[in-house]
Design an enzyme around this catalytic site. Structure first.
Site, PDB file in Angstrom:
ATOM      1  N   SER A  68       0.917  -1.241   0.014  1.00  0.00           N
ATOM      2  CA  SER A  68       0.015  -0.307  -0.006  1.00  0.00           C
ATOM      3  C   SER A  68       1.110   1.297   0.207  1.00  0.00           C
ATOM      4  O   SER A  68       0.662   2.263  -0.528  1.00  0.00           O
ATOM      5  CB  SER A  68      -0.773  -0.049   1.216  1.00  0.00           C
ATOM      6  OG  SER A  68      -1.735  -1.363   1.561  1.00  0.00           O
ATOM      7  N   HIS A  92       0.829   3.902   4.948  1.00  0.00           N
ATOM      8  CA  HIS A  92       0.103   4.520   3.355  1.00  0.00           C
ATOM      9  C   HIS A  92       0.941   6.001   3.171  1.00  0.00           C
ATOM     10  O   HIS A  92       0.678   6.576   1.913  1.00  0.00           O
ATOM     11  CB  HIS A  92      -1.555   5.166   3.307  1.00  0.00           C
ATOM     12  CG  HIS A  92      -2.365   3.499   3.896  1.00  0.00           C
ATOM     13  ND1 HIS A  92      -3.081   3.561   4.056  1.00  0.00           N
ATOM     14  CD2 HIS A  92      -1.511   2.193   3.267  1.00  0.00           C
ATOM     15  CE1 HIS A  92      -3.465   2.020   3.794  1.00  0.00           C
ATOM     16  NE2 HIS A  92      -2.764   1.391   3.222  1.00  0.00           N
TER      17      HIS A  92
END
Length: 309
Positions: free
Chosen positions: A204, A251
């Site tokens: 991610s 993230h």
């Protein structure tokens, strides 16, 4: 006496009366390459290609419709293969996940590290010098028996396929791969700085870096930003929702790193868009990541490299 028929300079056994319009040598059908006027031989075509300057994007990528986004496909295949390895050997996750600092007891169980030492317990993770976890964790995903499970891999690979191809086309293979890896490491470093006592996995961070690059690229090219802004809003919403299953720090770190790297490629002065300058910028960024890791490790361990009984 009848003169001998001319022969192809590359295939002497082949009689031909066709000449290369550039070097005037005789060439057979296998050696002919169509040109604007007449035919060229293989060697003249190669020489001409070397003398033609390749058209590049404003980010340095080579413009070629025939070039497939191979790096994106290779990265997807690598993530899938690693996941299959996880299924066969689940211990891979514990061994290579992004883990800042944990204590491994005599029973093999890991416990959160809070800065205290205990006899018989050993420090495990990045704080103990396992820096490879900053990269390897980005190629692992939640195992099938975990909540979210295989969907973690599916979502990341779908995002990589959707965004990666467009970004790779603009940046070129080398810059694209560097962006992907730097974003992955940037996400891992932020996890280590803010949540060193957690174990995280997933591509991610790298994918969020590509999303940021996608936004910067469209802005630099003067494209309509309405649809791109909606796309980024969806990514940010994904970051908030997925925080229940994965690391929002990873993230965010990948997002910021991808934005920084692509902004430098897109808006740096022309004299700084050369390969040596861009390589130097990448090395400097890696150095800053390393410095952050060293400082955080020192804070966690009080300067010690390894703890244990």
């Amino acid at each position: 006496m009848e003169a001998a028929a001319p022969e192809c300079y590359r295939h002497p056994s082949y009689e031909t009366y066709v000449r290369c319009t550039r070097c005037d040598r005789y060439i057979c059908p296998d050696c002919m390459r169509e040109a604007a006027v007449g035919h060229h031989c293989v060697e003249c075509v190669k020489e001409g290609q070397r003398s033609v300057r390749r058209v590049r994007t404003v980010f340095g990528g080579t413009v070629s419709r025939a070039t497939a986004p191979m790096v994106t496909y290779v990265l997807m295949a690598l993530n899938v293969l690693v996941y299959l390895g996880e299924v066969v050997r689940p211990e891979i996750v514990d061994r290579f996940a992004v883990l800042g600092a944990a204590l491994t007891g005599p029973d093999g169980e890991q416990y959160y590290f809070r800065g205290d030492t205990y006899p018989g317990y050993e420090l495990t993770g990045i704080a103990d010098g396992e820096w490879y976890r900053l990269v390897t964790g980005a190629f692992l995903h939640l195992p099938p028996d975990a909540s979210f499970g295989v969907m973690h891999l599916v979502f990341n690979m779908f995002a990589l396929w959707s965004i990666g191809r467009a970004v790779e086309t603009q940046l070129g293979r080398a810059r694209y791969l560097a962006l992907y890896l730097l974003s992955a490491v940037g996400g891992s470093v932020l996890v280590y700085l803010l949540a060193p006592d957690t174990s995280t996995v997933g591509a991610s961070g790298a994918v969020f870096g590509l999303a940021a690059a996608y936004w910067v690229i469209h802005r630099r090219l003067g494209r309509d930003m309405a649809a791109v802004n909606r796309f980024m809003a969806g990514f940010l919403l994904w970051m908030l929702i997925s925080a229940a299953f994965t690391s929002w720090q990873g993230h965010l770190g990948g997002l910021l790193t991808g934005a920084l790297v692509t902004y430098g490629l897109a808006y740096a002065p022309a004299k700084l868009r050369t390969r040596p300058a861009q390589l130097t910028g990448g090395v400097v960024l890696v150095g800053l990541f390393a410095l952050a890791v060293v400082v955080r490790t020192s804070e966690l361990t009080g300067g010690a490299v390894r703890l244990g009984g």
